[in-house]
Enzyme design. Structure first.
Site, PDB file in Angstrom:
ATOM      1  N   ALA A  62       0.972  -1.399  -0.089  1.00  0.00           N
ATOM      2  CA  ALA A  62       0.404  -0.583   0.047  1.00  0.00           C
ATOM      3  C   ALA A  62       0.730   1.420  -0.219  1.00  0.00           C
ATOM      4  CB  ALA A  62      -0.578  -0.034   1.739  1.00  0.00           C
ATOM      5  N   GLY A 105      -0.398  -5.586   0.926  1.00  0.00           N
ATOM      6  CA  GLY A 105      -0.779  -4.902   0.096  1.00  0.00           C
ATOM      7  C   GLY A 105      -0.894  -6.082  -0.955  1.00  0.00           C
ATOM      8  N   GLU A 108      -1.264  -9.525  -0.994  1.00  0.00           N
ATOM      9  CA  GLU A 108      -2.812  -9.767  -1.011  1.00  0.00           C
ATOM     10  C   GLU A 108      -3.442  -9.545  -1.797  1.00  0.00           C
ATOM     11  OE1 GLU A 108      -3.854  -8.404   3.504  1.00  0.00           O
ATOM     12  OE2 GLU A 108      -2.982  -6.317   2.706  1.00  0.00           O
ATOM     13  N   GLU A 128       3.179  -5.985   7.768  1.00  0.00           N
ATOM     14  CA  GLU A 128       2.098  -5.125   8.518  1.00  0.00           C
ATOM     15  C   GLU A 128       2.140  -4.970  10.064  1.00  0.00           C
ATOM     16  OE1 GLU A 128       0.015  -6.514   4.763  1.00  0.00           O
ATOM     17  OE2 GLU A 128       1.813  -6.855   6.082  1.00  0.00           O
TER      18      GLU A 128
END
Length: 247
Positions: A62, A105, A108, A128
């Site tokens: 992210a 992310g 993911e 994270e």
């Protein structure tokens, strides 16, 4: 689309993350573009090939600059997880082609696809907890389904990165290629293999595999009943029998 390059084919959409200056970091504009892709594939179902290209980066995670400024209401809005869940629920199979790091992310996003092909320099990881958050866009439930609970917990608790060889060994990826230039051909080959089957059978098989346990065997029976009445099934089985008689 902002942050994406999209190529259309008769049976597939090839979507390339295109924010090289930001290591394909996933920001709000990119999420909006992914929603547009999903809308297109929901309206006209085809297979999806999702890649960061072959420049040595899939997605670095992210956008930390945006993530740092998000508050609890942003978390509850499920900005990334809603888009990734929509990719996971697409009607036809999806393939992620990963070259280089797929972190946070980015990992993911790769997990949201049905299948994964990667290069030898691919890396997967969930850092994270080291940033004071959790992997909230799918890794906490998709990673255990892929590699098992204990191994998933280790990766989520430690943030350790997994290289391509380990990813293949533990079932995180389906295929590994040696050179970056082999990545997209290998991903297309995998889609070509799936495209040999009936599109309706492929779609209903994905629906059945992704259904919760309580849906079985009822969903399987109804899906098979639909396929038994499909003209494509009759044509394919007739051709099979004729080939066998010819041998």
């Amino acid at each position: 689309m902002t942050g994406l390059r999209v190529e259309e084919g008769p049976d597939r959409l090839v979507v390339t993350l295109d924010r090289p200056e930001k290591r394909n970091a996933i920001d709000a504009d990119l999420i909006a573009a992914l929603h547009e892709v999903c809308a297109e594939l929901e309206a006209r179902p085809r297979m999806l090939l999702l890649t960061g290209g072959t420049e040595g980066i899939f997605a670095g995670g992210a956008d930390i600059g945006q993530l740092r400024d998000r508050g609890r209401l942003d978390a509850l809005a499920a900005i990334n997880s809603a888009a990734f869940a929509r990719i996971r629920a697409l009607p036809m199979p999806t393939v992620a082609a990963v070259d280089g790091p797929a972190l946070g992310g980015g990992a993911e996003l790769a997990y949201a696809c049905d299948l994964r092909v990667c290069t030898e320099r691919a890396l997967f990881g969930q850092p994270e907890v080291r940033l004071g958050i959790l992997a909230g866009a799918g890794a906490t439930h998709r990673l255990p389904a892929l590699v098992g609970e204990a191994r998933a917990k280790e990766l989520l608790f430690t943030g350790r990165r997994v290289d391509a060889a380990e990813a293949l060994r533990i079932g995180l990826v389906n295929r590994v290629v040696t050179a970056p230039e082999e990545l997209l051909p290998a991903a297309h080959d995998l889609i070509d293999e799936m495209a040999k089957g009936s599109a309706l059978a492929l779609r209903l098989t994905k629906l059945a595999v992704d259904a919760p346990p309580a849906a079985h065997p009822h969903l399987d029976l109804v899906s098979q009943a639909v396929l038994f009445e499909d003209e494509e099934k009759r044509r394919r089985m007739t051709e099979f029998l004729e080939r066998r008689r010819g041998r």
